[in-house]
Write a protein that holds these residues in place. Structure first.
Motif, mmCIF file in Angstrom:
data_model
loop_
_atom_site.group_PDB
_atom_site.id
_atom_site.type_symbol
_atom_site.label_atom_id
_atom_site.label_comp_id
_atom_site.label_asym_id
_atom_site.label_seq_id
_atom_site.Cartn_x
_atom_site.Cartn_y
_atom_site.Cartn_z
ATOM 1 N N THR A 126 15.286 -47.111 -60.141
ATOM 2 C CA THR A 126 15.436 -48.130 -61.188
ATOM 3 C C THR A 126 14.484 -47.848 -62.356
ATOM 4 O OG1 THR A 126 13.930 -49.567 -59.958
ATOM 5 C CG2 THR A 126 16.280 -49.971 -59.674
ATOM 6 N N LEU A 127 13.304 -47.319 -62.054
ATOM 7 C CA LEU A 127 12.345 -47.003 -63.123
ATOM 8 C C LEU A 127 12.856 -45.863 -64.003
ATOM 9 C CD1 LEU A 127 9.645 -47.131 -64.619
ATOM 10 C CD2 LEU A 127 8.641 -45.777 -62.759
ATOM 11 N N LYS A 128 13.482 -44.861 -63.407
ATOM 12 C CA LYS A 128 14.009 -43.761 -64.224
ATOM 13 C C LYS A 128 15.079 -44.276 -65.192
ATOM 14 C CE LYS A 128 12.885 -40.134 -60.947
ATOM 15 N NZ LYS A 128 13.382 -39.246 -59.857
ATOM 16 N N ALA A 129 15.927 -45.182 -64.705
ATOM 17 C CA ALA A 129 16.940 -45.753 -65.591
ATOM 18 C C ALA A 129 16.275 -46.580 -66.696
ATOM 19 C CB ALA A 129 17.922 -46.612 -64.797
ATOM 20 N N GLY A 155 5.241 -55.736 -59.658
ATOM 21 C CA GLY A 155 5.293 -57.003 -58.917
ATOM 22 C C GLY A 155 3.989 -57.767 -59.110
ATOM 23 N N SER A 156 3.255 -57.995 -58.026
ATOM 24 C CA SER A 156 1.992 -58.718 -58.148
ATOM 25 C C SER A 156 0.816 -57.787 -58.451
ATOM 26 C CB SER A 156 1.721 -59.513 -56.864
ATOM 27 O OG SER A 156 1.823 -58.669 -55.741
ATOM 28 N N ALA A 157 1.056 -56.481 -58.412
ATOM 29 C CA ALA A 157 0.012 -55.512 -58.763
ATOM 30 C C ALA A 157 0.674 -54.347 -59.498
ATOM 31 C CB ALA A 157 -0.694 -55.006 -57.494
ATOM 32 N N PRO A 158 -0.081 -53.665 -60.356
ATOM 33 C CA PRO A 158 0.543 -52.576 -61.126
ATOM 34 C C PRO A 158 0.848 -51.359 -60.258
ATOM 35 C CG PRO A 158 -1.824 -52.688 -61.580
ATOM 36 C CD PRO A 158 -1.493 -53.879 -60.716
ATOM 37 N N ASN A 159 1.863 -50.627 -60.631
ATOM 38 C CA ASN A 159 2.128 -49.325 -60.016
ATOM 39 C C ASN A 159 2.685 -48.388 -61.092
ATOM 40 O OD1 ASN A 159 4.900 -49.832 -60.257
ATOM 41 N ND2 ASN A 159 5.156 -50.380 -58.107
ATOM 42 N N TYR A 160 3.304 -47.295 -60.671
ATOM 43 C CA TYR A 160 3.729 -46.297 -61.654
ATOM 44 C C TYR A 160 4.784 -46.835 -62.625
ATOM 45 C CZ TYR A 160 4.679 -41.731 -63.700
ATOM 46 O OH TYR A 160 4.827 -40.680 -64.583
ATOM 47 N N ALA A 161 5.517 -47.877 -62.237
ATOM 48 C CA ALA A 161 6.484 -48.473 -63.166
ATOM 49 C C ALA A 161 5.752 -48.974 -64.408
ATOM 50 C CB ALA A 161 7.254 -49.606 -62.488
#
Lengths: 281, 281
Positions: free
Chosen positions: B98-101, B179-185
């Motif tokens: 979903t992030l790539k899109a 979500g509730s914490a950051p990630n690579y998205a």
């Protein structure tokens, strides 16, 4: 809960028998993904409030052994929270966040524009008792006569198809938006395509569109849930001269998804963009 | 691996000292997310092949205790696979899809258009030895003189800002794309904003843009990694008469993200769209 593995599902259908709302379509897939059988309450737009005993004016809505759950996202959250041991619809909260952003884009880029391309057909295909409601409410929402909004759609379909590259490039790299198996990300986006298939009296995508593989696999899921005889073909749009290309035939050859695996993978591009420079970069 | 918890990071910077590439920015955040210290090899565009001993023409590139890893997605996959016990960048493969899109959309809607708004400034801000490469390669890519491409940007900035509603509506519902914490998205999308902040001599977003809260929190992460003194302000674009609104001030009040919690939540809309109908829906 879910006596005899059955959940009551309030459908929202048109005269072909096909479900119409993108959100109701997505919910139908979500329930099947969790392994439930559906006790379908049929119906259209008119009389939802009466049909649901005053519980809601809008669908989707489900009843799980007496528990009413409303709203497409509300239902997904309920199903994963209540049945965590069945396949998850949203396997991580980050999927919900990125999917909501993607869905918002998809709505503006495709579902909304397709809805405007087929809004009069949509009304004509709806149940007789829904004609007045569809005409009236959609003309209030969209600000013009349905026939006027729909007119000239043949000049708009190429641009809508061309806008779908973010899905094409992703589905060239992953079998599903869910990764190696489908999840609600697939169903949510699929819902927009199935809404369109419910009403598109002319096709909206090229016969050889790369999305066809994913869409075909989606329609086959859960016993061919998307193979409803009332649906119109999505594929068959012809490339007209002067229109933008219906999809990028160079997809995957360049752009932000080409992987750098070392100088051999980038040499051709480097030569192209530095050709004629006095000194090498 | 990662001796002394350090990973070698090949930077790609401009004369202000700020990192320039969206992908290199995202990679910097990814390494910090995994808890590594960076052994930064400074530099610009010219001489990457020489600087990396022939390993690559493009950045990002990292070296983990002798192991070379190339490509922004390649690095993310390597870091999660090699260090699965450290915080995951991509907690589920569906986030990658979903992030790539979403990233593909974001590139077309904002990063590319902003790049064209600031391409001559970008060249002027780059390291002196990179001026010719930037001018030549970008003019080859974009097909015109950088000054011509950049010209008239004040007429384009409102539309680019307006196109970011998919991020605004999502970040009104979730603190992070993770979500509730950051990630690579978050880092991936942030990279596009930080690229822009590296070169935007005039601001690109309204001072009260709802994205400001998320962006400020992103810049503060990992010891204020995004608070580089070389960056230009993103916020400060003024709403001009006649331009599209810089953002939707009714965001969250309607549209596909409004939750149906029963008839009381939909009555106002129903009344609006059925007003004047002979019989109720």
């Amino acid at each position: 809960m879910a006596k005899d593995n059955k959940i009551t599902f309030y459908d929202l259908a048109i005269s072909t028998g096909a479900t119409i709302s993108p959100f109701v379509w997505a919910t139908k897939y979500a329930l099947k993904h969790k392994g439930f059988d559906l006790d379908v309450v049929p119906g259209g737009f008119t009389g939802i409030l009466e049909r649901t005993g005053g519980k809601t004016e809008r669908l989707p809505a489900i009843v799980d052994d007496g528990t009413w759950v409303l709203d497409s996202w509300g239902i997904v959250e309920y199903l994963d929270a209540t049945y965590p041991d069945r396949p998850l619809l949203i396997p991580h909260e980050s999927v919900a966040a990125t999917l909501k952003a993607l869905d918002h884009w998809f709505w503006g880029a495709a579902v909304g524009p397709w809805m405007r391309c087929f809004c009069a057909d949509y009304r004509d295909l709806s149940l007789p008792q829904d004609h007045e409601y569809i005409t009236h409410s959609r003309e209030k929402m969209l600000g013009r006569k349905l026939e006027e909004i729909q007119a000239g759609r043949e000049d708009r379909l190429a641009g809508i198809s061309a806008a779908l590259e973010p899905l094409r490039s992703t589905l060239a790299q992953h079998p599903w938006l869910g990764g190696s198996a489908p999840n609600y990300a697939d169903y949510r986006i699929l819902g927009g395509f199935l809404f369109t298939a419910s009403v598109c009296k002319t096709p909206v995508l090229a016969p050889d569109d790369p999305l066809r593989d994913w869409l075909d696999r989606c329609l086959d899921l859960h016993g061919g849930l998307g193979r409803h005889p009332g649906l119109f073909p999505l594929f068959g749009l012809e490339q007209r001269e002067g229109d933008v290309p219906l999809f990028n035939r160079q997809g995957g050859l360049g752009g932000i998804y080409k992987r750098n695996t070392g100088p051999a993978s980038t040499q051709a591009e480097t030569q192209k963009i530095t050709q004629g420079m006095k000194q090498p970069a």
